[in-house]
Scaffold this motif. Structure first.
Motif: not given
Length: 269
Positions: A51, A61, A63, A67-72, A75, A79, A83
């Protein structure tokens, strides 16, 4: 299972397309190398993941298992570490005037459970916290073969050793994914060989996934489970080291006929 998915990533600077619709996946627990000539867009991809850059299009993405997936991409950079993603850089990011031990111990601050009040008054929970983090730091330095220089000032150490200290700082965060940007830069052949052994050992001990950019082809071919190749900002190929060695597109793009893909010049451009 994939811990990281790069989907149709595009990034341009002043009209110059550095990354052009790139997609690839990184499997959980792998050592995954991202290779290509200088200017291929490799570091730009890492900067999007961590980022420092915001691409014009695409998704990144993350994951980890269970754990649940997160679009970075929505962010902020700070942050990403929360993660479970750590990053090293081409240029050293160390506190040169501090010892190796203190550099790594500072990275353990995220594991401290005591609050500011307990810390200021050095209450029992803070003292237990501090003791645990010092013990963890000692173990990590021993694992990386840095125990003999633990109390040496970083600026007084050889460049190759400083690179290992930076790796220790990244590992101190107990990350699920580590982004390594040219970890062997500035190392001699013996140091590179040792680095490869340490990376595989750490991956085995921690289960962390490693995504690395590297120009040393002997190192890449020796430690990688998967390799993604980029060329002119685009995805070119992906496979095991054995598959990449024989890939006709890789051979044509970097080596020409009758050359071997393991030659370092293949990615130095």
């Amino acid at each position: 299972m994939s811990i990281l998915k790069i989907q149709n990533l595009s990034m341009s600077f002043g009209g110059i397309l550095a990354v052009d619709d790139v997609s690839f996946e990184v499997r959980q627990g792998d050592v995954h190398a991202l290779i290509g000539p200088n200017g291929a867009g490799k570091t730009t991809v890492l900067n999007c993941i961590s980022r420092f850059y915001t691409p014009q299009s695409g998704a990144v993405v993350f994951q980890p298992a269970r754990d649940a997936s997160t679009n970075l991409l929505p962010l902020k950079a700070h942050q990403i570490g929360q993660l479970g993603i750590a990053r090293t850089f081409q240029n050293l990011e160390l506190f040169a005037e501090l010892t190796v031990f203190d550099n790594v111990l500072m990275a353990r601050s995220q594991a401290m459970k005591s609050n500011l009040f307990e810390t200021l008054l050095s209450l029992p929970r803070y003292r237990r916290d501090e003791s645990e983090q010092k013990h963890y730091t000692e173990q990590l330095l021993e694992t990386l073969g840095l125990q003999t220089v633990a109390y040496s000032v970083v600026k007084d150490l050889p460049y190759g050793t400083q690179k290992m200290v930076e790796l220790a700082r990244a590992m101190a965060l107990e990350p699920k994914l580590i982004l390594l940007d040219e970890p062997a830069t500035g190392m001699n052949a013996k140091e590179i060989e040792g680095l490869g052994s340490q990376l595989k050992k750490l991956q085995s001990l921690t289960g962390a996934t490693l995504l690395l950019i590297e120009h040393s082809m002997p190192l890449v071919m020796r430690i990688s489970d998967q390799i993604t190749v980029m060329h002119n900002g685009r995805f070119l190929a992906q496979g095991t080291p054995a598959e990449i060695k024989k890939d006709s597109a890789v051979i044509e793009a970097y080596l020409g006929k009758n050359k071997n893909v393991t030659h370092t010049s293949a990615v130095n451009g």
